[in-house]
Write a protein that holds these residues in place. Structure first.
Motif, mmCIF file in Angstrom:
data_model
loop_
_atom_site.group_PDB
_atom_site.id
_atom_site.type_symbol
_atom_site.label_atom_id
_atom_site.label_comp_id
_atom_site.label_asym_id
_atom_site.label_seq_id
_atom_site.Cartn_x
_atom_site.Cartn_y
_atom_site.Cartn_z
ATOM 1 N N CYS A 1 -0.566 3.656 -4.629
ATOM 2 C CA CYS A 1 -0.280 2.748 -3.533
ATOM 3 C C CYS A 1 1.140 2.239 -3.712
ATOM 4 O O CYS A 1 1.652 2.156 -4.832
ATOM 5 C CB CYS A 1 -1.285 1.596 -3.465
ATOM 6 N N CYS B 1 -6.293 -0.995 -4.691
ATOM 7 C CA CYS B 1 -4.935 -1.389 -5.036
ATOM 8 C C CYS B 1 -4.810 -2.888 -4.825
ATOM 9 O O CYS B 1 -5.206 -3.404 -3.774
ATOM 10 C CB CYS B 1 -3.950 -0.646 -4.135
ATOM 11 N N GLN C 1 -8.167 3.663 -13.140
ATOM 12 C CA GLN C 1 -7.050 4.489 -13.587
ATOM 13 C C GLN C 1 -7.376 5.964 -13.434
ATOM 14 O O GLN C 1 -6.492 6.782 -13.188
ATOM 15 C CB GLN C 1 -6.732 4.201 -15.063
ATOM 16 N N SER D 1 -5.234 -6.974 -1.311
ATOM 17 C CA SER D 1 -5.821 -5.747 -1.842
ATOM 18 C C SER D 1 -6.008 -4.716 -0.739
ATOM 19 O O SER D 1 -6.099 -5.051 0.452
ATOM 20 C CB SER D 1 -7.159 -6.041 -2.523
ATOM 21 N N GLN E 1 5.834 -3.552 -11.595
ATOM 22 C CA GLN E 1 5.262 -2.862 -10.468
ATOM 23 C C GLN E 1 4.501 -3.849 -9.608
ATOM 24 O O GLN E 1 3.755 -4.686 -10.105
ATOM 25 C CB GLN E 1 4.378 -1.721 -10.958
ATOM 26 N N GLN E 2 4.614 -3.691 -8.309
ATOM 27 C CA GLN E 2 3.992 -4.603 -7.367
ATOM 28 C C GLN E 2 2.512 -4.310 -7.226
ATOM 29 O O GLN E 2 1.698 -5.228 -7.177
ATOM 30 C CB GLN E 2 4.720 -4.469 -6.021
ATOM 31 N N GLY E 3 2.142 -3.036 -7.128
ATOM 32 C CA GLY E 3 0.757 -2.681 -6.904
ATOM 33 C C GLY E 3 0.109 -2.162 -8.169
ATOM 34 O O GLY E 3 0.752 -1.543 -9.011
ATOM 35 N N GLU E 4 -1.190 -2.439 -8.297
ATOM 36 C CA GLU E 4 -1.943 -1.932 -9.434
ATOM 37 C C GLU E 4 -3.199 -1.263 -8.919
ATOM 38 O O GLU E 4 -3.978 -1.887 -8.184
ATOM 39 C CB GLU E 4 -2.312 -3.065 -10.388
ATOM 40 N N GLU E 5 -3.410 -0.009 -9.287
ATOM 41 C CA GLU E 5 -4.580 0.715 -8.803
ATOM 42 C C GLU E 5 -5.736 0.601 -9.777
ATOM 43 O O GLU E 5 -5.563 0.464 -10.992
ATOM 44 C CB GLU E 5 -4.246 2.201 -8.592
ATOM 45 N N TYR F 1 -2.029 -6.208 -5.071
ATOM 46 C CA TYR F 1 -0.600 -6.493 -5.118
ATOM 47 C C TYR F 1 -0.380 -7.998 -5.186
ATOM 48 O O TYR F 1 -1.335 -8.776 -5.095
ATOM 49 C CB TYR F 1 0.118 -5.878 -3.913
ATOM 50 N N GLY G 1 2.479 1.454 -7.610
ATOM 51 C CA GLY G 1 1.588 1.132 -8.701
ATOM 52 C C GLY G 1 1.535 2.274 -9.697
ATOM 53 O O GLY G 1 2.250 3.269 -9.576
#
Lengths: 112, 114
Positions: A89, A23, A9, A71, A2-6, A25, A103
């Motif tokens: 995102c 987010c 959680q 971000s 996954q490109q984005g991480e939020e 990336y 994400g």
């Protein structure tokens, strides 16, 4: 991958409070989008911010984008119980021909 | 304007059986996507069509998954044979054209493999 991480959680707030989620990336992007997903439903587009924009507003939503830090943040002001949902995102990379990668999402619970 | 239609909404099958999902995008939308969303995760792109051609299927497990978009409109996603790890929601989305931004999603097809 996954490109984005939020982050975070999960988020639990009271009605009327603001909710902020972030987010991050990894690669250069054309645009970044935020989507909402209510339980058991499809995703709904909230807002799109292009790589040459720094901030965008839509109703109670405010999105910022910092391409130097790779971000973005989504702020929901004066939250309501109806804002309870998962927020994702999604990024469109510069050479991706419209491929949108999501994400893992932030689960937001707004209690009355 | 009608949204993205998907069917069936729910499907329960035994492992090694086959299943097919159908998607009818918004009229006039050139780009169609299939995403897999495992519980608690974000959607993962399986395949992207531009009209009736495949743009990206790099994450489609081609030994068991297949998809087609005949005449550049409706699309079907097939899994044969299904594995336990295929239990997920399969989301179809469409866009006016690739790179234009907003995706419109259907309600999804929830697959349970026993």
């Amino acid at each position: 991958s996954q490109q984005g991480e939020e982050d975070p959680q999960a988020l639990s707030i009271q009605e009327g409070e603001n909710a902020t989620m972030n987010c991050s990336y990894k690669t250069s992007i054309n645009n970044l989008q935020w989507y909402r997903q209510n339980s058991g439903r499809g995703l709904v587009h909230l807002i799109l911010i292009r790589s040459n924009e720094r901030e965008k507003h839509s109703g109670r939503l405010r999105v910022t984008l910092d391409t130097s830090k790779k971000s973005s943040s989504l702020l929901i002001t004066a939250s309501r119980a109806a804002d309870t949902a998962s927020y994702f995102c999604a990024t469109a990379k510069t050479d991706s021909w419209g491929k949108l990668q999501f994400g893992a999402g932030t689960q937001v619970v707004v209690t009355p | 304007e009608a949204g993205v239609a998907q069917s069936p909404r729910y499907k329960i099958i035994e492992k090694r059986q086959s299943v097919a999902f159908w998607c009818n995008p918004i009229s006039g939308h050139a780009t169609l996507y299939w995403y897999q969303q495992i519980l608690g995760q974000g959607p993962k792109l399986l395949i992207q069509f531009q009209n009736n051609g495949v743009v990206d299927d790099s994450q489609l497990p081609k030994d068991r998954f297949s998809a087609e978009r005949l005449k550049g409109v409706d699309s079907t996603l097939k899994i044969q044979p299904a594995k336990l790890e295929d239990s997920a929601v399969y989301l179809c989305a469409s866009a006016v054209d690739r790179g234009t931004g907003e995706l419109f999603f259907g309600e999804g097809s929830r697959l349970t493999v026993l």
